[in-house]
Design a protein around this motif. Structure first.
Motif, PDB file in Angstrom:
ATOM      1  N   THR A 188     -12.471  14.523   7.424  1.00 17.73           N
ATOM      2  CA  THR A 188     -13.042  14.893   8.711  1.00 17.73           C
ATOM      3  C   THR A 188     -14.315  14.092   8.960  1.00 17.73           C
ATOM      4  N   ASN A 189     -14.560  13.789  10.227  1.00 15.71           N
ATOM      5  CA  ASN A 189     -15.735  13.014  10.607  1.00 15.71           C
ATOM      6  C   ASN A 189     -16.448  13.772  11.724  1.00 15.71           C
ATOM      7  N   ASP A 190     -17.384  14.610  11.351  1.00 13.68           N
ATOM      8  CA  ASP A 190     -18.118  15.389  12.368  1.00 13.68           C
ATOM      9  C   ASP A 190     -19.617  15.447  12.077  1.00 13.68           C
ATOM     10  N   ILE A 236     -11.322   2.934  26.493  1.00 16.85           N
ATOM     11  CA  ILE A 236     -11.889   4.091  27.191  1.00 16.85           C
ATOM     12  C   ILE A 236     -10.790   5.055  27.616  1.00 16.85           C
ATOM     13  N   ALA A 237      -9.674   4.522  28.105  1.00 13.38           N
ATOM     14  CA  ALA A 237      -8.564   5.371  28.543  1.00 13.38           C
ATOM     15  C   ALA A 237      -8.001   6.181  27.388  1.00 13.38           C
ATOM     16  N   THR A 238      -7.828   5.523  26.246  1.00 14.18           N
ATOM     17  CA  THR A 238      -7.287   6.224  25.070  1.00 14.18           C
ATOM     18  C   THR A 238      -8.252   7.278  24.566  1.00 14.18           C
ATOM     19  N   MET A 239      -9.526   6.927  24.499  1.00 11.47           N
ATOM     20  CA  MET A 239     -10.522   7.851  23.950  1.00 11.47           C
ATOM     21  C   MET A 239     -10.854   8.986  24.910  1.00 11.47           C
ATOM     22  N   SER A 240     -10.464   8.857  26.161  1.00 13.74           N
ATOM     23  CA  SER A 240     -10.746   9.927  27.132  1.00 13.74           C
ATOM     24  C   SER A 240      -9.748  11.071  27.029  1.00 13.74           C
ATOM     25  N   LYS A 241      -8.637  10.835  26.319  1.00 13.68           N
ATOM     26  CA  LYS A 241      -7.602  11.861  26.228  1.00 13.68           C
ATOM     27  C   LYS A 241      -7.842  12.782  25.034  1.00 13.68           C
ATOM     28  N   PRO A 242      -7.392  14.031  25.112  1.00 14.83           N
ATOM     29  CA  PRO A 242      -7.547  14.947  23.978  1.00 14.83           C
ATOM     30  C   PRO A 242      -6.778  14.448  22.760  1.00 14.83           C
ATOM     31  N   GLY A 243      -7.269  14.791  21.593  1.00  9.90           N
ATOM     32  CA  GLY A 243      -6.573  14.436  20.365  1.00  9.90           C
ATOM     33  C   GLY A 243      -7.531  13.994  19.279  1.00  9.90           C
ATOM     34  N   PHE A 244      -7.036  13.943  18.057  1.00 14.80           N
ATOM     35  CA  PHE A 244      -7.858  13.491  16.936  1.00 14.80           C
ATOM     36  C   PHE A 244      -8.068  11.989  17.042  1.00 14.80           C
ATOM     37  N   LYS A 245      -9.322  11.557  16.941  1.00 10.28           N
ATOM     38  CA  LYS A 245      -9.668  10.146  17.012  1.00 10.28           C
ATOM     39  C   LYS A 245      -9.966   9.626  15.602  1.00 10.28           C
ATOM     40  N   VAL A 246      -9.683   8.351  15.396  1.00  3.63           N
ATOM     41  CA  VAL A 246      -9.869   7.738  14.080  1.00  3.63           C
ATOM     42  C   VAL A 246     -11.074   6.794  14.155  1.00  3.63           C
ATOM     43  N   ILE A 247     -12.151   7.192  13.485  1.00  2.00           N
ATOM     44  CA  ILE A 247     -13.431   6.470  13.588  1.00  2.00           C
ATOM     45  C   ILE A 247     -14.089   6.450  12.213  1.00  2.00           C
ATOM     46  N   HIS A 248     -14.612   5.312  11.822  1.00  4.88           N
ATOM     47  CA  HIS A 248     -15.279   5.214  10.526  1.00  4.88           C
ATOM     48  C   HIS A 248     -16.668   5.846  10.572  1.00  4.88           C
ATOM     49  N   ILE A 249     -17.551   5.326  11.429  1.00  3.85           N
ATOM     50  CA  ILE A 249     -18.888   5.899  11.613  1.00  3.85           C
ATOM     51  C   ILE A 249     -19.095   6.089  13.114  1.00  3.85           C
ATOM     52  N   ALA A 286       0.850  -1.197   0.000  1.00  2.08           N
ATOM     53  CA  ALA A 286       0.000   0.000   0.000  1.00  2.08           C
ATOM     54  C   ALA A 286       0.881   1.242   0.000  1.00  2.08           C
ATOM     55  N   ARG A 287       0.631   2.138  -0.939  1.00  2.00           N
ATOM     56  CA  ARG A 287       1.371   3.405  -0.961  1.00  2.00           C
ATOM     57  C   ARG A 287       0.430   4.596  -0.842  1.00  2.00           C
ATOM     58  N   SER A 288      -0.798   4.313  -0.430  1.00  2.00           N
ATOM     59  CA  SER A 288      -1.709   5.376   0.004  1.00  2.00           C
ATOM     60  C   SER A 288      -2.573   4.811   1.122  1.00  2.00           C
ATOM     61  N   LEU A 289      -2.879   5.681   2.076  1.00  2.00           N
ATOM     62  CA  LEU A 289      -3.682   5.313   3.235  1.00  2.00           C
ATOM     63  C   LEU A 289      -4.730   6.398   3.454  1.00  2.00           C
ATOM     64  N   THR A 290      -5.823   6.037   4.100  1.00  2.00           N
ATOM     65  CA  THR A 290      -6.872   7.010   4.379  1.00  2.00           C
ATOM     66  C   THR A 290      -7.343   6.861   5.815  1.00  2.00           C
ATOM     67  N   PHE A 291      -7.505   8.009   6.495  1.00  5.85           N
ATOM     68  CA  PHE A 291      -7.969   8.007   7.875  1.00  5.85           C
ATOM     69  C   PHE A 291      -9.129   8.996   8.024  1.00  5.85           C
ATOM     70  N   ASP A 292     -10.211   8.543   8.633  1.00  2.13           N
ATOM     71  CA  ASP A 292     -11.340   9.411   8.974  1.00  2.13           C
ATOM     72  C   ASP A 292     -11.137   9.881  10.409  1.00  2.13           C
ATOM     73  N   ILE A 293     -11.130  11.196  10.614  1.00  2.25           N
ATOM     74  CA  ILE A 293     -10.733  11.719  11.913  1.00  2.25           C
ATOM     75  C   ILE A 293     -11.827  12.579  12.545  1.00  2.25           C
ATOM     76  N   ALA A 294     -12.001  12.374  13.838  1.00  2.00           N
ATOM     77  CA  ALA A 294     -12.945  13.161  14.633  1.00  2.00           C
ATOM     78  C   ALA A 294     -12.147  14.085  15.545  1.00  2.00           C
ATOM     79  N   TYR A 295     -12.606  15.304  15.684  1.00  2.00           N
ATOM     80  CA  TYR A 295     -11.919  16.332  16.482  1.00  2.00           C
ATOM     81  C   TYR A 295     -12.360  16.194  17.938  1.00  2.00           C
TER      82      TYR A 295
END
Length: 425
Positions: free
Chosen positions: A203-205, A152-165, A118-127
Motif C-alpha cells: 500500500t502507498n498512502d 490525466i484521463a486515466t488518473m481521474s477515474k476511480p481505482g487503485f493507482k500504481v505509484i512508486h513515490i 521474472a516469476r515475481s512482481l511487485t506493485f505499490d498501490i494508492a487507493y
C-alpha cells in the motif's frame, strides 16, 4: 475496467477447454518439454529422485513431487516503475543527489519481464475510490513536467493507482492496478505452462513531505475488500492459488505450510499467487477477525508465529542469512532483496545477490533482471540463465541436477493424486 469473469457452469467449461487447447498447442510447439514425457516414454514417478525416473522423465517427476516452496526464482522489486523524466530528476537532484541516483532506473513492460523470466512482481498501490486524487502530482508542477492528456484521463477515474513515490516518482508502465494485472493475465493465458507467478502488493498512502503534496486516501478494511474484488475481477478461481487452498483442513495456515501442504509445481503451473507485503498494521486490517486468512485472495508477509504465517519478507540477506535459512527449512516462503536503491548495481557489488541465492530464499527481488547500460553490468538472474532452480537447501539427490527440467514453456504435467506431506528440508 477489467471484465469480470462469469462463474456460470458453461462459461467455466469453455475457459477450461480453451486453456487445455492452449496448453496442448504450446506443448506440441515445444516438444512437450515441460512435465510431459515424450511419446512412448515410460516414467517411474515413484522413483526416489528425478534422475532415476527414466529418460526424458525429469520434468514429470519434478512437477509431481516438488512443492512450490522448494524452488527459487527471481523477480522485480518495482515492476511497474519507469525512469523519471529529466525534469523530475533535476528537481530531485537539487534536494539530494543520492535520492536522484536511487530513483534513476526503470523496468521494461510487465510482459517483457515475464518473458525474461521474472516469476515475481511487485506493485505499490494508492487507493483512489473517487478518482482524481493523484492526477496532478505536485512534483510535476514544480519541475515543469508536461503531463499527457491520457495520463490525466486515466488518473481521474476511480481505482487503485500504481505509484512508486506520490508526487515525485509517478511514471509507471501501467498506471492502474487493473491494467498491471490484466497485462499479467494476458501473458499467463498465452503461456499456460508457466511456473506460478507471485505478485506482491504494497500500500502507498504516506504523504510525501513537499509543498503542495497530495493528501493520500488511507487504506481501511473497505479498501482491502475492494482490493480482493479487483484481483478476483481479473483472475478466475482456477487461475489463483489462495490461502484457503494451502490451508486445506489444517487448523491454521501456519500449520499447513509447516506440514509442507504447499501445492506441487505441476498443480501450480499457469497460476497466480498474491501476497500483501506490508507493515503489521496493514496486515492486521486485511486479516480482520479471521484466525488465518479464510476467504481472502491474498497471503500476507508476516512473522513466523502468526497463525496466518506462510510468507516472510527479510530485507537484507547479508545480515539475516541464517534467519532466512531457518524459515525456509520450517516450510515458509521467504522473500528477500538482492539489491536496493541501485547501490549494488552502481558499484558492481554482487555480495548481496550471492547471499540471496545461497540463503535458500525462494523469492528474490531485484531492480536489475537485466543490466542497465547507464548504470553498469550488474544483473540478477538464476545461475545458468534458468528461470528457476531447485532450492539450494534441498538434498542434492532430490533434484539430481535436473533443474533445467523446471523450464516453463510447454505442457504441464497433469495434476497428481493427493500427495503425502514431504519431509522438511
Amino acid at each position: 475496467m477489467a471484465r469480470r469473469h462469469s462463474h456460470d457452469g458453461g462459461g467455466a467449461v469453455l475457459r477450461v477447454f480453451a486453456r487445455a487447447i492452449a496448453i496442448l498447442i504450446c506443448g506440441l510447439i515445444n516438444g512437450g518439454a515441460v512435465g510431459m514425457p515424450a511419446a512412448g516414454t515410460e516414467c517411474d514417478l515413484k522413483a526416489k529422485d528425478a534422475k532415476t525416473a527414466g529418460p526424458d522423465c525429469a520434468a514429470a517427476w519434478l512437477d509431481t513431487h516438488l512443492r512450490i516452496n522448494e524452488i527459487q526464482s527471481v523477480g522485480t522489486a518495482e515492476s511497474y516503475k519507469l525512469r523519471p523524466s529529466p525534469f523530475m530528476l533535476t528537481l530531485i537532484n537539487m534536494g539530494s543527489k543520492a535520492d536522484a541516483q536511487q530513483l534513476d532506473f526503470g523496468e521494461p513492460p510487465i510482459q517483457s519481464q515475464l518473458s525474461l523470466g521474472a516469476r515475481s512482481l511487485t506493485f505499490d498501490i494508492a487507493y483512489d475510490p473517487e478518482g482524481g486524487a493523484y492526477e496532478h502530482p505536485a512534483g510535476a508542477l514544480m519541475a515543469g513536467q508536461f503531463l499527457e492528456d491520457s495520463y490525466i484521463a486515466t488518473m481521474s477515474k476511480p481505482g487503485f493507482k500504481v505509484i512508486h513515490i506520490l508526487d515525485i516518482d509517478f511514471n509507471s508502465s501501467c498506471l492502474t492496478l487493473a491494467a498491471c494485472l490484466q497485462s499479467v493475465a494476458n501473458w499467463s493465458r498465452k503461456n499456460a505452462g508457466h511456473l506460478p507467478i507471485i505478485i506482491m502488493l504494497r500500500t502507498n498512502d504516506d504523504r510525501t513531505p513537499m509543498p503542495g503534496a497530495t493528501t493520500p486516501v488511507k487504506f481501511n478494511s473497505g479498501a482491502f475488500d475492494a482490493l480482493d474484488n479487483q484481483i478476483r475481477s481479473i483472475f478466475a478461481p482456477s487461475e489463483l492459488i489462495t490461502p484457503d487452498m494451502v490451508q486445506g483442513k489444517f487448523p491454521t495456515l501456519r500449520d499447513a505450510v509447516q506440514a509442507s501442504n504447499w501445492p506441487t509445481v505441476g498443480a501450480s503451473r499457469g497460476k497466480i499467487l498474491f501476497v500483501l507485503d506490508d507493515n503489521a498494521g496493514k496486515v492486521a486490517l486485511y486479516r480482520g477477525s479471521r484466525r488465518s486468512l479464510e476467504g481472502r485472495a491474498m497471503f500476507v508477509a508476516t512473522d513466523e508465529k502468526s497463525p496466518a504465517a506462510a510468507f516472510i519478507t527479510v530485507e537484507n540477506p547479508l545480515t539475516a542469512a541464517a534467519a532466512i535459512t531457518k524459515d525456509v527449512r520450517a516450510g515458509f516462503m521467504v522473500h528477500t532483496y538482492s539489491d536496493a536503491d541501485t547501490k549494488e548495481a552502481r558499484k558492481g557489488n554482487t555480495r548481496r545477490r550471492d547471499a540471496s541465492l545461497s540463503s535458500g530464499a525462494q523469492i528474490i527481488s531485484t531492480d536489475f533482471m537485466r543490466a542497465d547500460p547507464r548504470i553498469g553490468f550488474y544483473e540478477v538472474r538464476m545461475p545458468g540463465g534458468k528461470i528457476a532452480q531447485c532450492d539450494v537447501l534441498l538434498p542434492a539427490k532430490r533434484c539430481s541436477g535436473q533443474d533445467a527440467a523446471l523450464e516453463d514453456t510447454g505442457l504441464a504435467f497433469p495434476e497428481p493424486p493427493a500427495a503425502k506431506a514431504l519431509p522438511r528440508h
